[in-house]
Every structure is written in structure tokens, then in C-alpha cells.
Write an enzyme that holds these catalytic residues in place. Structure first.
Site: not given
Ligand SMILES: [Zn+2]
Ligand SMILES: [Zn+2]
Length: 1006
Positions: A40, A79, A534, A588, A592, A625, A628
Site C-alpha cells: 500500500p 497505507d 510497518w 522495502q 514491507w 537521489k 525536492k
């Protein structure tokens, strides 16, 4: 050229109107299940380019399985809990700390969280749809729904019953701004390089005044919490005296031998100065220092001792570690082993709790210089130095983290290490190296799961504790408090105990629910903590179905599995468990992917997933990476609006191997659009130009799955009954079935990149060899056998290719398919199956050789500076002629433009241009120029033209001689020489041929 993004919009409309996704599910309803779990995302932020990557890899597998007849439900999920949402709510409310939240009231804060959960839901749904990711968004699971939370409660109750849920006082990574501890996964996301002042502190030995043991630290704020010094028993330490050394007081010091050696040179230099001196007095092992007492840095405390600890190393610093059990995991461990007190000299907001000192109440990082200054004033600093290192910051709010002793709730994952590793063995990891590598390493070192968060917006831990110590003391006099704990597993149970109707399981409402202690009659109140978010996502295989509360969520196959697979807990399997396939980014692995496995292992089930694709992360073109603050974020919309979703998807499928980071460069996307999609599209345009579907005798529907060609053996003699006698047809059909075979093999192993790359080669073969070499056949008049064979073959290949590539590029495949057929959708077709009888490896191998010979032949031409249009007499090739069938030799002849091929020792091109060859070259050039002009003028093949030429007499003589050939090839009826014609030309142009000027004009006459 086609406008891909626009075409895709058209197809999206078509899918929606005709309900193609729904139809694909209906069609496969009775098929075998293929289970997919959706990881999610948070919908309170906009989708990024990395989401496009994940979703592309998910979609290709799901579409593939659907076309193979599997029933693939794709329940979306959202999520919602945790810091990502809380941060947004804080921003909205204009507040900055946990205290502020308590001030405005938890209720208002929770309402704000609830309202901001789906801020960008619409954008997410549009994005999902736009990239062609078919997902059941209508029946999405939502982690903050009561049903979802209830399932989590039920799981936690099971964990509690197994004795794996416990509370402990441990040092955990802690964000002072958010006021909560974090999981190690969260910590790993926020490391930054910083430079700060490190200090070497002097601790005076209590029984040997004037002798100081040196300790290096980067966190002066931990010093008031010091209760011991630790040395490594095995390391060598030296005691040395220092005199007249600039900047350092005279005295006797103890440090590790290694540390001493590090600055020996400097000391030697100082020695030469007047009166300066250094002398090693004693060399000793750490074990001899253990037990010595030292004076505490701050008065009013008893002297503390030097202890031994194996974790102390002499890699950095002095080989002596100052121990503050409240602020370090190792410190806490050493503290427990040595029975040391825990001094909590910092509060939960990260402020110093040191009455009587000027830094009292200051934030730790602001206290650092004040503490250092105070030590300097008291001559307790040996040395200071700037030090660059990686320091963890909160991944959400950017505050520096500290390690802080707290009481938290943990799940004892360390006791399941073996089971986790066993379960991991059953998982197919793509890429495979993650299994034993990143993931396996993580499991081997697995620590207990810090489950509790001292926050607000999350799944409330269903733990109620007796409050007797506070409110009901009078009733039970014999004990100070009752330690009764009750873990609640369902809403029903809580309603029964409390006698209240429960509407919302969130804080603060749930905090108001109390009930009577069954042991002492006191009041049971919920503990304030919520669960790590999590845990929410790791429990989705069960909670998405409100397991085990809804009756229809039990697996239909569960009768055999009920006991066999879950003896101890005796729980039925949820439906759709485990997942056949999941896919998320490599970040992840410890998120997850781990929590899914952790929860299924806790429930004594199989691993929650059988196959997992873990793809690399997306970086910018310079491998930075995306963020913003750097302004280097690429929005999915910008890519899709310009190049289309298919192209963006295919870029990610082919750019590099799946686990590697993707350095996103828009130029690569552009290149794929041009090279791959441009070529594929041109194949279709070529077909539709030369093969109007209404052609007589072209009964495509009947023959959709029956290719017309086939050569059975090495002799390359056509099989009986095949209508096309062309080796090229036979070859491309063989190539297609071979492609089909390989693509299926790769997709069955979840090798998406390998499968996608096969299409690149095939489309090149189709366009730059099959179509290129068959062009003449397509140009033949209708009702011609040769033309029919070519058209049938290309029809067959394009139709089946559109199906084969449909899972990868759902839009262009649909567009081509729609062009070839008139009803339904390519996505409702069965996935093509390879027909091994039509694969002719020998033929493919020969054709490969032919293409190689041609490439070399053309390279020889280009070396000699001879244009391809200039015919040459001969090419020698090393193979005996008999090995390559005549039809293929013809292909070489045409492509390299030679009159003759003979077998030689190596590939050799006769580059001698005889007058006759030269003349032929000139005529080819003239013909080509006229053809180009016809195209420019917009004439169709049927149009007949008049050609006028003007040139010098030599050239005129050659053209006159070959007049008939030119007329025939250019579909011209008449030829005129000179510019004096009465006919006004439609277009005219001057060329240079063989260094001579040639003026040509044409005009349509019929
Ligand atoms: Zn924070
Ligand atoms: Zn009690």
C-alpha cells in the site's frame, strides 16, 4: 508519426467504455487463482516516478497471468497511519511538536489526520489508470478502517498468547521532535554526513591523583549521564607523561597504544621544542585497568569504576568508552551486566535535565558547546578536533536522532530467527542475490521488533493495564499495584467487557474505554502507545479481508490446511494466501518484505509470498537521489505526456538489470521511443499501407493461428500444403515462435528484463530484415500468390506479436490489434503458445549468418567509399554454396548489391567498378531520385507520370540507353529531354550524379 500519448488516451477511453478490465476478470473467474498483494502507498503525497517503475513491473506479470487464464484479483490498498500522515497534519495545523498536539487536543489532531489521509487519492487513481496498471481501486483495503485494525488486534493477541509480545526498558533510536522511537529501518533512511567538534576528556583516577584516563567522544551531552568507563581487556594501553606540550597541561595520561602511536609524530615534533618531553611510563593490557576507580566529572556522585567490555575497539578514539546507559545500546548492555545506575539526564524532547548547570533545559546539540566550555574551564579537556561522520536524522522531520532508554513494547523476533530463515528459503527472490544477501543478512541479525510508537495516529495497541496503583489503592492494601494486563482481540470482546458501543478504534476515543480488572476489581486502562505503521502493512494479507472475522474470508482449500499447516494456533488460512507474487523497490527489503514475512512467521504460516521482484531505486541522470530540495525530481506526468506510458514502462523493463539503480535520463526514454516504438509502429504502418484488409482471398480471420509456411528439415524444402514458398516467411514465423517460447520461459521465472529485451531483437529482425527484404513482394499487384504469402505471414506475426507484447506495452499492442481486428481487446485474448514444430533452429542460424555476411559486406563497401546503390561484380564468402540455400544467397546479393556470390576463404568484396557497373549505378541513382520526387509530390503508386530531364550529353546518352527500364521502374509513361517542354512540371529538382548536374522534373498525367 503517431502521437503515442494521444493514442493511449484514446485506448484508455476504449477500455473504460467497453469495461475491458472487468471483462478480463469475468473471463478468468473460473481459472486457477494467481494471488497478488499490493504494497500500500500513502495517498497523502503525490505519486513519483519510482511508483511508475514498481507498477510497471507488477502490471506486466498480472496481465501475463490473466492472459494465460489465471484469475488474478488485484485489490488495491492504502497505507494511512503513522508519521507520514502525522507530519502532514502538523503542517496543516501549523504546529511543531508533540506538546502542541496535546495542547490543541488529540481529537482535533486525529480528525486532521483522518481528513488528510486521502489528499491525493484522485491523483493516485488517475496515475494508476493512466499508466495502464489494472488494479481494483473500488475495493481497496484501507489500513485505518476499523475492520483492518481489528484484524491487527487479533494478530497481536495471538502474538501475546505465544508469549512473544513484551515490554522492556531498552535503548532505542529516538526522535526528540516527534517524541517517539523509530524502527531500525526508519533510521537507515536518514543518515547524513556532518562535521562536529569531538573532544578528548580527562578522567582523573581516584586513587592515583594526577593520572588521567583519556576518553574521546562526539556527544558531550551524554557526559552528565556517565557512570563507567569501559576498556577492552585484550587491548594494549600506555601510560605516558607529557611536559611543556603546547596547548595541553602537563600530566600523566592513559590511552590505547594505537591512539598513542597515531599522534606520536606530533609529540616527537613538540619534543624538540625547548623543554618539551614525552615519556612512556608503562605499557599494560586493558584487563589490568579494570576495577580502578575514577573521579566523576560532576560532583556529588560517588566515584565510578573502569569496567571491561568486548565491544570496545581501538579503531577510533582512545580505546576507552564512556558509558551512559540511557544513551547507547552497548552502554545499556554493559550497565545491566555491571549493575550500573541509569541516569536519564535528557528529557523526551531532547532537553538537558541537569539542574544547577547553565545548560539545563537546553536542547542536546545546543548544550554540547556549553558542556565542552565548562570542562575546558576546569582543565578536563585534553584535546578538541573537528570530526566528520555519518549521523542519523529523523527521515520525516530531519531532527538529529538520539539513542535513548525507553520503555517500549517489543515482539520477540530474535526467537524466530531460525523459522524466518527457513521461510526465506522458500521464497524466490528476483534478483536472486538478495535472498542470502541483503535480506538473509538482515534475518540472521534480526533484533526484536520495536512495535510501540508514542504517537497518536496509528493502530492503538490493544493492551489494557490495571490502574490500581493510581485509583483503587484502598481496595487492595497488600500490594502497591496489580500487574494485570489484558490484550483484546476483537471489538466484540471489548464491548462486552466495557459495556460500551465502540464506534472508532482510534485515539482518543479508544483511550476512554475502560473496564474492571478481573483480578483486583481495579480499572483497566489502555496503554497510550500505537503500533509501528510497518506492522499495519505487514499484516495486509489478513487484514485486507478483515480476517478472521468475516465468514467468507476463509480459504476454500483450508480444510486440509486447517491443522496441517497451523497446528499450534489452529487457525484457518485466509483466502488468497500466500501471494504468488509481490513487487516493490529494494528499499522495502527491510521494510514491507520483512514485515510480511515477520507476521506470517509469527502466525506459523508459510512465507506470505512465493515470488518477489525487488527493483532498484530511481536516481537522477547523475546518480543523485531525487529530492525536492535538489530540484531534480522527475514527475511521471512529464514523461507520460511526452513519450507515453508504454515507452516509460518499456524503458524501465529494459534499461538495466532489475536490481540496479535506474539513473533516469529522459534521453534514454526518447531513444527507446525512436528505436523501439518507432520501428514497431512502422511495421504496422507498412502492413496497413500494402495490405488493405479487404483484399480478395485474404481470409485473415480463419488463418489467425495458422501460419502458411513451414520448412521441415535441413534441406529447406517446403512442407506439403504450405502456401508460401518463401524462406523469409518461414524464418520470421520460426523466429516468432522461438521468441514466444523464450518470453514465456522468462516470465515464468519472473525475469521481466530478460523477456522484454527479446522483443527489441525481434522487432529489429522484423523491420530491418523481414520487411526490408520482402518489400518487393508486398509491392506486387493484388491477387498475386507471392504477395498473398507475404501479407499472410506479416499479418500472422503482427497479430500474435500484439498479444505476446500486450502485458509489457498494453497500449500500442491494443492499437495494432484493433487495426488488425475489429472487435474486443487484445487483453481478452489467450496468451500465444509456441508451436515447436514451427521453430527451425537451423534456418534461424543460417539467417543469422546471412545477416552477419551482409553486415561485413556492407562494411567493406563503406571502407572503399562505394555507395550501396553502385552495383559491384562479386562477393566471396567462406562457406560452400550448398550450405546456404539459393534463396538466401539472393538476399545477400540484393542487400550487398553484387552480381555474383562465390565461395572463398573469407569474406571479400570485389570493389572494381567497370564502366558497365558504373552505368548501372547511375541509372539506379536516377530511378531513386525520381521515386523520391514522386513521394514528395504525393503521388500514389497508380499515378502515371511524365519525366523531364536535362543534363550534359554524356549522361543523356546513358539515360536514353536505359530509358525503358527507368519508365518501368518509376511508373512513368513519357520521357522528355531538355527544359523546353510545354508541360509545366509539378515539381523539379537538380541533382548531382557522378559529379555531373542532372535536372529532373515530373508531372502527373494520368
Ligand atoms: Zn522526527
Ligand atoms: Zn488489577
Amino acid at each position: 508519426m503517431i502521437d503515442f500519448p494521444k493514442t493511449e488516451e484514446k485506448i484508455l477511453k476504449f477500455w473504460k467504455e467497453k469495461k475491458i478490465f472487468e471483462k478480463s476478470l469475468k473471463k478468468t473467474k473460473k481459472g486457477k487463482r494467481f494471488v497478488f498483494f499490493e504494497g500500500p502507498p500513502f495517498a497523502n503525497g503525490l505519486p513519483g516516478i519510482h511508483h511508475l517503475l514498481s507498477r510497471a513491473f507488477k502490471d506486466v506479470i498480472l496481465r501475463y497471468k490473466t492472459m494465460q487464464g489465471f484469475f488474478v484479483e488485484r485489490k488495491a490498498g492504502w497505507d494511512t497511519h503513522g508519521l507520514p500522515t502525522e507530519m502532514e497534519a502538523e503542517k496543516k495545523l501549523g504546529i511543531k511538536s508533540k506538546k502542541d498536539i496535546e495542547k490543541i487536543g488529540i481529537k482535533k489532531f486525529i480528525e486532521t489526520c483522518q481528513n488528510s489521509v486521502f489528499t491525493y487519492k484522485k491523483e493516485w487513481e488517475e496515475f494508476t489508470e493512466r499508466i495502464g496498471f489494472w488494479l481494483d481501486l473500488k475495493n481497496a483495503y484501507i489500513t485505518c478502517s476499523n475492520g483492518y485494525i481489528e484484524s491487527l488486534w487479533w494478530i497481536l493477541k495471538k502474538v501475546w498468547q505465544k508469549g512473544l509480545l513484551y515490554q522492556d526498558y531498552k535503548v532505542v533510536p529516538y526522535c526528540p521532535r516527534c517524541g517517539t522511537s523509530l524502527s531500525s529501518h526508519e533510521v537507515a533512511q536518514g543518515y547524513k554526513k556532518i562535521t562536529e567538534e569531538s573532544i578528548t576528556v580527562k578522567f582523573e583516577l581516584a586513587d592515583e591523583p594526577g593520572i588521567y584516563i583519556l576518553v574521546w567522544t562526539t556527544t558531550p551531552w551524554t557526559l552528565p549521564g556517565n557512570v563507567a568507563l569501559a576498556v577492552n581487556p585484550a587491548i594494549v594501553y600506555v601510560k605516558f607523561s607529557l611536559k611543556n606540550y603546547p596547548g595541553i597541561s602537563d600530566g600523566i595520561y592513559i590511552t590505547s597504544k594505537k591512539d598513542f602511536d597515531n599522534y606520536k609524530k606530533e609529540i616527537e615534533k613538540a619534543k624538540s621544542k625547548k623543554g618539551a618531553g614525552v615519556e612512556i611510563l608503562e605499557q599494560t593490557k586493558g584487563k589490568d585497568l579494570i576495577g580502578k576507580k575514577y573521579k566523576p566529572l560532576y560532583p556529588n556522585r560517588a566515584p565510578y569504576k573502569i569496567i571491561g567490555a568486548d565491544f570496545v575497539s581501538n579503531k577510533e578514539g582512545t580505546g576507552v568508552v564512556h558509558i551512559a546507559p540511557a544513551f547507547g545500546e552497548d552502554d545499556m548492555k554493559a550497565g545491566k551486566e555491571n549493575n550500573l545506575p541509569v541516569l536519564t539526564t535528557v528529557d523526551e524532547q531532547g532537553r538537558m535535565l541537569t539542574k544547577d548547570y547553565p545548560w539545563n533545559g537546553k536542547f542536546i546539540k545546543e548544550a554540547d558547546p556549553l558542556i565542552t566550555q565548562d570542562l575546558k574551564n576546569r582543565d578536563l579537556i585534553f584535546h578538541t578536533e573537528d570530526y566528520e561522520h555519518d549521523y542519523p536524522f529523523c527521515w520525516r522531520c530531519d531532527s538529529p536522532l538520539l539513542y535513548y532508554a525507553k520503555t517500549s513494547w517489543f515482539i520477540k523476533m530474535s526467537s524466530l530467527r531460525k523459522k524466518l530463515l527457513e521461510n526465506n528459503k522458500k521464497i524466490n527472490w528476483i534478483p536472486n542475490y538478495l535472498k542470502a544477501g541483503r535480506f538473509g543478512e538482515w534475518l540472521r541479525e534480526i533484533k526484536d521488533w520495536n512495535l510501540s510508537r508514542e504517537r497518536f495516529w496509528g493502530t492503538p495497541l490493544p493492551i489494557w493495564k490495571c490502574q490500581i496503583g493510581k485509583s483503587q489503592k484502598s481496595k487492595v492494601k497488600s500490594q502497591k499495584y496489580c500487574d494485570n494486563i489484558k490484550v483484546i482481540e476483537s471489538i466484540k470482546e471489548l464491548e462486552k467487557l466495557s459495556g460500551k458501543k465502540i464506534k472508532d478504534l482510534h485515539r482518543p476515543y479508544i483511550d476512554e474505554i475502560t473496564f474492571k480488572c478481573e483480578k483486583c476489581g481495579g480499572q483497566m486502562k489502555r496503554i497510550p502507545e500505537v503500533a509501528d505503521c510497518w506492522f499495519d502493512s505487514g499484516s495486509m494479507p489478513y487484514a485486507q479481508w478483515h480476517y478472521p472475522f468475516d465468514p467468507d474470508i476463509i480459504s476454500s482449500q483450508s480444510s486440509d490446511n486447517y491443522v496441517a499447516r497451523n497446528k499450534e494456533l489452529s487457525i484457518p488460512l485466509p483466502k488468497n494466501f500466500p501471494a504468488d507474487f509481490i513487487c516493490e523497490g529494494i528499499d522495502q527489503t527491510r521494510g514491507w518484505f520483512y514485515t510480511l514475512l515477520a507476521v506470517s512467521t509469527l502466525l506459523e504460516l508459510e512465507p506470505a509470498y512465493k515470488n518477489v521482484i525487488s527493483h532498484g531505486i530511481v536516481l537522477d541522470a547523475k546518480a543523485q537521489k531525487m529530492s525536492k530540495s535538489k530540484g531534480n525530481i522527475v514527475l511521471p506526468k512529464d514523461v507520460i505526456d511526452k513519450w507515453g506510458a508504454d515507452c516509460a514502462r518499456f524503458y524501465f523493463y529494459t534499461i538495466n538489470s532489475v536490481g540496479e539503480p535506474k539513473r533516469f535520463d529522459i534521453k534514454d526514454v526518447q531513444e527507446i521511443s525512436r528505436r523501439f516504438f518507432g520501428t514497431l509502429w512502422n511495421c504496422w504502418i507498412f502492413f496497413s499501407t500494402y495490405t488493405p484488409l479487404e483484399i480478395n482471398g485474404f481470409q485473415q480471420k480463419r488463418r489467425e493461428n495458422k501460419p502458411l509456411t513451414g520448412y521441415s528439415d535441413k534441406s529447406f524444402k517446403p512442407k506439403k500444403g504450405f502456401e508460401s514458398k518463401s524462406l523469409l516467411d518461414c524464418w520470421i514465423i520460426s523466429r516468432f515462435h522461438n521468441l514466444c517460447k523464450q518470453v514465456i520461459e522468462d516470465l515464468d521465472r519472473y525475469y521481466v528484463v530478460e523477456a522484454a529485451r527479446l522483443f527489441e531483437d525481434f522487432v529489429d529482425d522484423l523491420s530491418n530484415w523481414y520487411i526490408r527484404r520482402s518489400r518487393r513482394r508486398f509491392q506486387k499487384s493484388e491477387n498475386n500468390k507471392e504477395k498473398e504469402g507475404a501479407c499472410q505471414t506479416l499479418y500472422y506475426v503482427l497479430l500474435n506479436l500484439s498479444k505476446l507484447i500486450a502485458p509489457f506495452t498494453p497500449f500500442i499492442s491494443e492499437e495494432i490489434y484493433q487495426g488488425l481486428k475489429t472487435k474486443d481487446s487484445v487483453h481478452l485474448c489467450d496468451y500465444p503458445k509456441p508451436n515447436k514444430k514451427l521453430i527451425n533452429k537451423e534456418l534461424e542460424e543460417r539467417m543469422k549468418q546471412v545477416r552477419e555476411i551482409v553486415t561485413i559486406g556492407l562494411a567493406h563497401r563503406s571502407e572503399a567509399g562505394i555507395k550501396v546503390r553502385q552495383p559491384l561484380s562479386m562477393l566471396k564468402i567462406p562457406m560452400a554454396k550448398s550450405q546456404i540455400p539459393n534463396e538466401m544467397l539472393e538476399l545477400i546479393k540484393e542487400e550487398v548489391n553484387v552480381k555474383k556470390i562465390i565461395g572463398g576463404k573469407k569474406i571479400e568484396l570485389n570493389t572494381k567498378i567497370t564502366p558497365k557497373l558504373k552505368e548501372e549505378g547511375i541509372i539506379r541513382e536516377v530511378i531513386r531520385n525520381i521515386q523520391t520526387m514522386r513521394k514528395r509530390a504525393g503521388y500514389i503508386p497508380k499515378d502515371r507520370i511524365l519525366v523531364q530531364v536535362s543534363c550534359n550529353p554524356d549522361l543523356e546518352k546513358i539515360i536514353k540507353k536505359n530509358k525503358n527500364l527507368i519508365l518501368k521502374e518509376t511508373r512513368a509513361d513519357k520521357f522528355e529531354f531538355g527544359k523546353k517542354s510545354k508541360q509545366k512540371p509539378a515539381i523539379e529538382q537538380e541533382f548531382k550524379i557522378d559529379q555531373q548536374k542532372l535536372w529532373i522534373a515530373i508531372k502527373k498525367i494520368k
